[in-house]
Design a protein around this motif. Sequence first.
Motif: not given
Lengths: 108, 113
Positions: A83-101
Motif C-alpha cells: 500500500x506504500x505510495x503517494x495518495x492524491x485526491x482530485x476534485x472536479x470543478x470544471x477541471x480537475x484540482x489536485x491536493x498535495x498528497x
Amino acid sequence: TQLLEQSPQFLSIQEGENLTVYCNSSSVFSSLQWYRQEPGEGPVLLVTVVTGGEVKKLKRLTFQFGDARKDSSLHITAAQPGDTGLYLCAGVRGKLVFGAGTILRVKS
Amino acid sequence: DAGITQSPRYKITETGRQVTLMCHQTWSHSYMFWYRQDLGHGLRLIYYSAAADITDKGEVPDGYVVSRSKTENFPLTLESATRSQTSVYFCASSESHSNQPQHFGDGTRLSIL
C-alpha cells in the motif's frame, strides 16, 4: 493556498494497522477522484465518488464522499507494504484540482 | 502497446535553453493535459487541450508553450528554461470531458542548472 487540503502529509505505520487519509475543501465538487502514485510512475486512478455520502470499497480500501461534497476520506484496513505510495485526491470543478498528497509508508 | 508515453524520462539542461517534452497517446482520447509536480504543491495544471488545435491555459502556464497538431501528440516547450522550472512533468489524457478520470504517463524529470 491549496483548494484541496490533504492530511496528514506523511504517514508511517506498521503492517496490519489501520489508517485514514483526509481530503478537505471549502468548495463543492461535482465528483472526487482518488489516485495512487508509486515512485517513478504517474498517478493511477483508484476510484471516483460522485454522490454526497457515497461510500465505495476497493478490497481493503474504503472511500467516502462527504454529504456536502466538500470533503472525502480514504480508510485502509490492515495496511500492507504494497500500500506504500503517494495518495492524491482530485476534485472536479470544471477541471480537475489536485491536493498535495499523502505519502504513506507501511513497514513490515 | 496502448497507453501514454512521455519522452525523455530524464533531462538536464541549462538556464536559457529551449527544451521540449514529448507526450504521445494511443487511445485517441480527446483531452490531454500537462502537469508539473513539486513537493508540497501536488500536481498543478500547466496547459490542456480539448482536441487537436484547441489548447488552453491552466493554473501555471507562464514560460511554457504547447501545440496539438495531431490528436495523439501534445508536446510541451519551455522556451527559455529557468531554475524554477526544475520539476517532474506529467502528461495525461482522458476520454471526453475534462472531468473524466485521467490516464497519466510515467513523467519526465527535468533539471535546469
